[in-house]
Design a protein around this motif. Structure first.
Motif, short mmCIF file in Angstrom:
data_model
loop_
_atom_site.label_atom_id
_atom_site.label_comp_id
_atom_site.label_asym_id
_atom_site.label_seq_id
_atom_site.Cartn_x
_atom_site.Cartn_y
_atom_site.Cartn_z
N ARG A 268 11.22 14.42 13.13
CA ARG A 268 10.29 13.38 13.58
C ARG A 268 8.95 13.56 12.90
NH1 ARG A 268 12.94 15.20 17.95
NH2 ARG A 268 14.12 13.71 19.17
N TRP A 269 8.28 12.44 12.65
CA TRP A 269 6.91 12.45 12.13
C TRP A 269 6.26 11.12 12.45
CZ3 TRP A 269 11.31 12.81 9.23
CH2 TRP A 269 11.64 11.73 8.43
N ASN A 270 4.95 11.11 12.40
CA ASN A 270 4.16 9.90 12.65
C ASN A 270 3.21 9.70 11.48
OD1 ASN A 270 4.87 9.15 15.48
ND2 ASN A 270 4.18 11.25 15.83
N LYS B 88 0.86 -1.18 0.00
CA LYS B 88 0.00 0.00 0.00
C LYS B 88 0.90 1.23 0.00
CE LYS B 88 -3.86 2.11 2.47
NZ LYS B 88 -4.22 2.93 1.39
N TYR B 89 0.65 2.12 -0.96
CA TYR B 89 1.42 3.37 -1.08
C TYR B 89 0.56 4.53 -0.64
CZ TYR B 89 4.55 0.64 -4.05
OH TYR B 89 5.42 -0.30 -4.53
N CYS B 90 1.19 5.59 -0.12
CA CYS B 90 0.48 6.82 0.19
C CYS B 90 0.00 7.47 -1.10
CB CYS B 90 1.39 7.81 0.92
SG CYS B 90 1.64 7.46 2.66
N GLN B 91 -1.15 8.10 -1.02
CA GLN B 91 -1.66 8.88 -2.14
C GLN B 91 -1.03 10.26 -2.10
OE1 GLN B 91 -3.68 7.38 -4.44
NE2 GLN B 91 -3.22 5.59 -3.18
N ARG B 92 -1.01 10.94 -3.23
CA ARG B 92 -0.37 12.25 -3.32
C ARG B 92 -0.86 13.25 -2.27
NH1 ARG B 92 3.48 13.75 -6.55
NH2 ARG B 92 3.56 12.35 -8.30
N GLY B 93 -2.14 13.27 -1.99
CA GLY B 93 -2.70 14.24 -1.05
C GLY B 93 -2.38 13.98 0.40
N GLY C 226 0.52 13.88 1.85
CA GLY C 226 1.65 14.65 2.36
C GLY C 226 2.90 13.82 2.64
N TYR C 227 2.85 12.53 2.33
CA TYR C 227 3.99 11.65 2.56
C TYR C 227 4.23 10.78 1.34
CZ TYR C 227 3.71 12.77 7.50
OH TYR C 227 3.70 13.43 8.70
N GLN C 228 5.47 10.37 1.17
CA GLN C 228 5.80 9.28 0.26
C GLN C 228 5.97 8.08 1.19
OE1 GLN C 228 8.38 10.36 -3.25
NE2 GLN C 228 9.11 11.78 -1.69
N CYS C 229 5.17 7.05 1.01
CA CYS C 229 5.24 5.94 1.94
C CYS C 229 4.81 4.64 1.29
CB CYS C 229 4.38 6.22 3.17
SG CYS C 229 2.60 6.04 2.92
N PHE C 230 5.18 3.55 1.95
CA PHE C 230 4.69 2.23 1.58
C PHE C 230 4.58 1.38 2.83
CE2 PHE C 230 9.33 1.72 1.06
CZ PHE C 230 9.57 0.59 1.82
N ALA D 103 8.00 5.90 5.60
CA ALA D 103 7.34 7.16 5.26
C ALA D 103 8.34 8.30 5.41
CB ALA D 103 6.15 7.41 6.16
N VAL D 104 8.26 9.23 4.48
CA VAL D 104 9.05 10.46 4.54
C VAL D 104 8.13 11.58 4.04
CG1 VAL D 104 10.06 10.20 2.23
CG2 VAL D 104 11.28 11.50 3.97
N PRO D 105 8.16 12.74 4.69
CA PRO D 105 7.30 13.83 4.21
C PRO D 105 7.62 14.21 2.77
CG PRO D 105 8.22 14.36 6.38
CD PRO D 105 8.93 13.13 5.88
N ARG D 106 6.59 14.50 1.98
CA ARG D 106 6.83 15.01 0.62
C ARG D 106 7.55 16.34 0.77
NH1 ARG D 106 4.54 12.08 -3.31
NH2 ARG D 106 2.78 10.78 -2.74
N GLY D 107 8.53 16.57 -0.06
CA GLY D 107 9.30 17.80 0.05
C GLY D 107 10.31 17.75 1.19
N PHE D 108 10.66 16.56 1.65
CA PHE D 108 11.64 16.40 2.73
C PHE D 108 12.92 17.14 2.37
CE2 PHE D 108 15.15 13.96 4.68
CZ PHE D 108 14.80 14.05 6.02
N THR D 109 13.41 17.97 3.31
CA THR D 109 14.62 18.76 3.07
C THR D 109 15.77 18.38 3.99
OG1 THR D 109 13.93 20.44 4.66
CG2 THR D 109 13.26 20.77 2.35
N GLY D 110 15.49 17.49 4.93
CA GLY D 110 16.51 17.11 5.90
C GLY D 110 16.38 17.88 7.20
N THR D 111 15.53 18.90 7.23
CA THR D 111 15.35 19.65 8.47
C THR D 111 14.31 19.01 9.38
OG1 THR D 111 13.72 21.10 7.43
CG2 THR D 111 16.03 21.83 7.39
#
Length: 167
Positions: free
Chosen positions: A85-87, A55-60, A62-66, A74-82
């Motif tokens: 933490r996220w859930n 199962k992949y995250c949908q575009r809306g 806010g994450y790229q995930c599986f 999972a990593v936030p879309r637009g991840f910059t390295g700053t």
């Protein structure tokens, strides 16, 4: 389902000029015959010789995930390295460090993103240029060290292509 037929079918699908699927293979450097495979269209995965859905995250979202069996990333879309933490979907992710890594002749800043799954702590190696390049268990005994078998991993930006010449 055995991995060999799954890999053969995925290879044939990729050879088709009409194929729109994406496909990522991660090889266990400790046990080279062990692979983790993710594929889209159809959304499926395989670990060693067991295949199943992913199962992949949908575009809306806010994450790229599986989520594929025991693997969740999972990593936030637009991840910059700053972001530190996220859930997402009941899993907590934390950037625990960075390192300069070389992959296929290119050097990247790699972010160590860790999460606990079942009795294991997983460390995902993520780069801004190539996406997810590695997955490892953390602690003793280390049982798995998966490395990307291509140039662009899951979550890589659209300008990362497998055919881009190395510099």
């Amino acid at each position: 389902m055995r991995l060999a037929p799954f890999a053969l079918a995925a290879t044939l699908a990729l050879a088709s000029p009409l194929a729109c699927a994406e496909y990522w293979v991660y090889y266990d450097i400790l046990q080279p015959n062990s692979q983790f495979v993710l594929e889209t269209k159809p959304d499926r995965s395989a670990w060693v010789d067991v295949a199943g859905p992913v199962k992949y995250c949908q575009r809306g979202e806010g994450y790229q995930c599986f989520a594929a069996g025991d693997f969740r990333f999972a990593v936030p879309r637009g991840f910059t390295g700053t972001q530190q933490r996220w859930n997402l979907h009941g899993a907590a992710y934390e950037v625990t460090g960075t390192s300069r890594r070389q992959l296929l002749g290119r050097t990247y800043t790699t972010y160590f993103i860790e999460t606990d799954i079942a009795q294991h702590r997983l460390r995902y190696l993520y780069t801004l240029e190539a996406g997810l390049i590695g997955i490892a268990t953390v602690g003793k005994p280390e049982r798995m060290q998966l490395m990307l078998g291509g140039k662009c991993g899951f979550g890589a930006p659209s300008d990362c292509t497998q055919s881009t010449k190395l510099r």
